[in-house]
Design an enzyme around this catalytic site. Structure first.
Site, PDB file in Angstrom:
ATOM      1  N   SER A 250      37.651  42.158  47.852  1.00 41.23           N
ATOM      2  CA  SER A 250      36.708  42.241  46.748  1.00 41.23           C
ATOM      3  C   SER A 250      37.341  43.028  45.612  1.00 41.23           C
ATOM      4  O   SER A 250      38.210  43.864  45.832  1.00 41.23           O
ATOM      5  CB  SER A 250      35.425  42.928  47.225  1.00 41.23           C
ATOM      6  N   ASP A 251      36.903  42.749  44.405  1.00 40.59           N
ATOM      7  CA  ASP A 251      37.316  43.505  43.230  1.00 40.59           C
ATOM      8  C   ASP A 251      36.137  43.508  42.269  1.00 40.59           C
ATOM      9  O   ASP A 251      35.260  42.632  42.358  1.00 40.59           O
ATOM     10  CB  ASP A 251      38.552  42.881  42.569  1.00 40.59           C
ATOM     11  N   GLN A 252      36.118  44.472  41.357  1.00 42.59           N
ATOM     12  CA  GLN A 252      34.986  44.562  40.437  1.00 42.59           C
ATOM     13  C   GLN A 252      35.438  45.046  39.074  1.00 42.59           C
ATOM     14  O   GLN A 252      36.302  45.915  38.973  1.00 42.59           O
ATOM     15  CB  GLN A 252      33.950  45.537  40.999  1.00 42.59           C
TER      16      GLN A 252
ATOM     17  N   GLY B  77      34.126  40.142  42.541  1.00 41.34           N
ATOM     18  CA  GLY B  77      34.768  39.028  43.219  1.00 41.34           C
ATOM     19  C   GLY B  77      34.706  39.239  44.718  1.00 41.34           C
ATOM     20  O   GLY B  77      34.875  40.359  45.198  1.00 41.34           O
TER      21      GLY B  77
END
EC number: 3.6.1.-
Length: 188
Positions: free
Chosen positions: A67-69, A104
């Site tokens: 995950s990414d933000q 994501g």
């Protein structure tokens, strides 16, 4: 099924623990791309998939969660502030604004991957300099995109929140992830 969280984030680890599934947490060997070189949606996808691929290379039989933000205010992309001065700057910018957090999410194994960007919107109330200083001193949100922790005192900075999955705001959309993992549990 060997489930791996490709992240060093204690927030993502705590979220994934809510699902009660055994997993390992591994630091991805991936240098995140900074904002400016691509659109926010492309950026979050690039970084999410990069993290997943880097861990899958080392553990090709595993199922990887990554995950990414990023936080987007108008046309400005905000990442993790890293310093108190940058956190103050970010929160002053966000004061009275509607901010979109793009998170994501990727589930990847040797056969391919699923990816989705989950948006979540936060409307900040007007914040005074004293409120900002107090908040930063109290929570030290220097490792959080947008300089706040919604799971803590950061909730007091908002007028309202809008979105389908509040865990996306913290950094790992559990509603979508649970939907993706359910069929895999049946195969285990």
């Amino acid at each position: 099924m060997q489930l791996i969280l490709a992240s060093t984030s204690p927030y993502r680890r705590a979220l994934l623990q809510r699902l009660g599934m055994p997993f390992e947490q591994i630091s991805p060997d991936f240098e995140e791309t900074a904002s400016g070189s691509m659109s926010p949606n492309e950026l979050v996808k690039h970084n999410t998939l990069g993290k997943a691929r880097s861990v899958l290379k080392c553990l090709p039989a595993a199922t990887i969660i990554a995950s990414d933000q990023v936080a987007v205010c108008g046309d400005i992309v905000l990442g993790k502030p890293g310093t108190v001065a940058k956190a103050e700057e970010q929160l002053q910018l966000l004061s009275g604004q509607r901010v979109t957090f793009l998170t994501g999410l990727c589930l990847m194994d040797a056969n391919g991957y699923r990816y989705e960007t989950i948006p979540y919107h936060v409307c900040f109330r007007q914040l005074s300099k004293d409120e900002i200083s107090y908040y930063i001193e109290a929570e030290q949100p220097l490792d959080c995109a947008g300089s706040f922790k919604s799971e803590g005192l950061g909730i007091s900075l908002f007028e309202k929140m809008e979105g389908d999955d509040p865990t996306a705001l913290i950094g790992l959309p559990l509603i979508r992830l649970s939907q993706w993992l359910r069929p895999l549990e049946l195969r285990s």
